[in-house]
Design an enzyme around this catalytic site. Structure first.
Site, mmCIF file in Angstrom:
data_model
loop_
_atom_site.group_PDB
_atom_site.id
_atom_site.type_symbol
_atom_site.label_atom_id
_atom_site.label_comp_id
_atom_site.label_asym_id
_atom_site.label_seq_id
_atom_site.Cartn_x
_atom_site.Cartn_y
_atom_site.Cartn_z
ATOM 1 C CG ASP A 127 -4.382 3.773 7.451
ATOM 2 O OD1 ASP A 127 -5.115 4.710 7.073
ATOM 3 O OD2 ASP A 127 -3.145 3.767 7.305
ATOM 4 C CE LYS A 148 -2.576 10.975 2.650
ATOM 5 N NZ LYS A 148 -2.198 9.682 3.232
ATOM 6 C CD GLN A 164 -4.099 7.063 -0.445
ATOM 7 O OE1 GLN A 164 -4.559 7.871 -1.257
ATOM 8 N NE2 GLN A 164 -3.133 7.382 0.396
ATOM 9 C CB CYS A 183 5.159 6.482 4.354
ATOM 10 S SG CYS A 183 5.645 8.199 4.411
ATOM 11 C CG HIS A 222 1.486 5.300 5.752
ATOM 12 N ND1 HIS A 222 2.062 5.941 6.820
ATOM 13 C CD2 HIS A 222 1.472 6.185 4.725
ATOM 14 C CE1 HIS A 222 2.387 7.177 6.437
ATOM 15 N NE2 HIS A 222 2.037 7.355 5.178
HETATM 16 C C1 LIG Z 1 -1.484 9.349 4.224
HETATM 17 C C2 LIG Z 1 -1.616 8.047 4.885
HETATM 18 C C3 LIG Z 1 -1.339 7.897 6.250
HETATM 19 C C4 LIG Z 1 -0.829 9.012 7.100
HETATM 20 O O1 LIG Z 1 -1.738 10.051 7.178
HETATM 21 P P1 LIG Z 1 -1.324 11.420 7.910
HETATM 22 O O2 LIG Z 1 -2.383 12.358 7.471
HETATM 23 O O3 LIG Z 1 0.033 11.776 7.415
HETATM 24 O O4 LIG Z 1 -1.333 11.144 9.378
HETATM 25 C C5 LIG Z 1 -1.530 6.648 6.798
HETATM 26 N N1 LIG Z 1 -1.957 5.606 6.077
HETATM 27 C C6 LIG Z 1 -2.241 5.709 4.758
HETATM 28 C C7 LIG Z 1 -2.743 4.516 4.012
HETATM 29 C C8 LIG Z 1 -2.080 6.936 4.125
HETATM 30 O O5 LIG Z 1 -2.343 7.030 2.815
#
Ligand SMILES: *Cc1c(COP(=O)(O)O)cnc(C)c1O
Length: 403
Positions: free
Chosen positions: A197, A223, A200, A361, A120
């Site tokens: 990260d 999320k 997701q 993104c 992302h």
């Molecule tokens: C949604 C997402 C982000 C960004 O999250 P925010 O809540 O917008 O800061 C970063 N990495 C992944 C894999 C995502 O799905």
């Protein structure tokens, strides 16, 4: 899992869009909010709205207690050793920027940072900015056409110069579940720190952060059935102690004079200013909600959904799925030959179906496949096979109209 009972918890799922029942398949962008979480937000503002950590009065103490209980729920959910290793942030983007900023003084020219090809933008841009500040070099772990990381290439990139490695646990654009255990242990073998990260992954699977032995892990509440604007950074105590504060202000200090300020202990050192108190508390309620259903039950249910959806969609002639990793979850990115994804998304919206179109993104992934973007249907445990049937009929109709 009693899916009809679960769906009743989500008031928004019974609304209509363009005269049709809403079919919400944009869960990778944000999830919907159950009544239990909405109630938790309302009861905060009805009952004990106050600033935390500094008032002697009852409301402030109630709010502080609730906020700290939420931190402990998060600690427990992700099996984190110490509650002060949970830093409240505004979400994954904020968490990553906090770490990237902190490493400014720890990197030097020629140091190397590895980042996966399927990140992302929020897990790319802060590191590019860090490289600009420090002279460190960003290198990319390549992926193949299935959307799986090339692990041999990754191991070849690792060296004594490697200081940090970044990867998402699950790709929001492709659904790939990355082999983060292997990535973490290989990176540690050369002394590099690892940030995963988890934005997701967290809605679909439970990560055991102590077992993973990861250095940093990021999560966004919105999320996973929580509110927007709140999330966490997990960091190992040794790292959080080493990193300098990100923002200065109230809450994060021990003592302030104009000559010198000393910083508060963890976690407060990284929590300057009045946080999203209500959001943090509601995040805790969202975890309660998910755990009541059970993360394993959720994962199993979603696996069946995605298999069904994959099968049904692939039966449409000219439809191509991007991201066919052996190990994937919850996301189907696709295109239909000769049709722009935006046009498909627009027709689906007319039918009450919410999907995302574009680069999600993650523009480098689209460049890799040489496409402008995809249509992305992303699933949650409150979606049903009937909704997938509506999606498939909608895609067929869009194809007919646009071909
Ligand atoms: C949604 C997402 C982000 C960004 O999250 P925010 O809540 O917008 O800061 C970063 N990495 C992944 C894999 C995502 O799905």
């Amino acid at each position: 899992m009693d899916i009809q009972k679960i769906r009743k918890d989500f008031p928004i799922l019974s609304r209509e869009v363009n005269g049709r029942p809403l079919v919400y398949l944009d869960n990778a962008a944000t999830s919907q909010t159950p009544q239990q979480v909405i109630d938790s937000i309302v009861s905060y503002y009805h009952g004990y709205n106050a600033n935390i950590h500094r008032g002697v009065h009852t409301l402030s103490q109630e709010a502080t207690d609730a906020y700290e209980i939420a931190r402990e729920k998060i600690q427990k959910h992700f099996n984190i050793a110490k509650s002060h290793e949970v830093i409240f942030t505004s979400g994954t983007t904020h968490s990553i920027n906090l770490v990237a900023n902190g490493f400014t003084s720890l990197l030097k020219e020629g140091d190397e940072i590895l980042v996966s090809a399927m990140e992302h933008h929020s897990n790319i841009v802060p590191w590019q900015m860090l490289c600009e500040r420090t002279g460190a070099v960003l290198k990319v772990i390549p992926m193949d056409h299935k959307g799986e990381l090339e692990m041999d290439a990754f191991r070849a990139l690792l060296s004594e110069q490697t200081r940090m490695v970044f990867c998402n646990h699950v790709s929001n654009a492709l659904g790939t579940i990355n082999p983060i255990e292997e990535i973490i242990s290989a990176a540690h073998a050369v002394g590099a720190a690892v940030l995963i990260d988890g934005a997701q992954a967290a809605p679909h699977m439970k990560a055991d952060l102590q077992e993973l032995d990861v250095d940093f892990y990021t999560v966004s509440a919105h999320k996973m059935c929580g509110p927007t604007g709140v999330g966490i950074l997990y960091g190992k105590e040794e790292w959080l102690t080493k990193l300098p504060p990100y923002q200065g202000g109230g809450e994060m200090i021990a003592e302030v004079t104009f000559e010198k300020t000393t910083y508060a202990d963890l976690p407060h050192k990284f929590e300057a200013g009045t946080p999203n108190i209500c959001g943090g508390i509601a995040f805790g309620t969202a975890l309660d909600y998910l755990n009541e259903i059970g993360m394993e039950a959720i994962a199993n249910y979603e696996d069946n959904l995605i298999s069904y959806a994959t099968e049904q969609l692939l039966a449409i002639e000219g439809l191509k799925i991007y991201g066919t990793a052996d190990n994937k979850t919850s996301v189907i990115s696709f295109n239909i030959e000769g049709i722009h994804p935006y046009d498909i998304g627009t027709i689906l919206d007319k039918l009450g179906i919410a999907v995302r179109t574009g680069h999600h993104c993650a523009q480098p992934i689209m460049d890799f496949y040489k496409i402008p973007g995809t249509v992305r249907a992303s699933f949650s445990f409150y979606n049903t096979e009937e909704e997938i049937d509506v999606l498939v009929e909608g895609v067929k109709k869009a194809k007919q109209m646009l071909a």
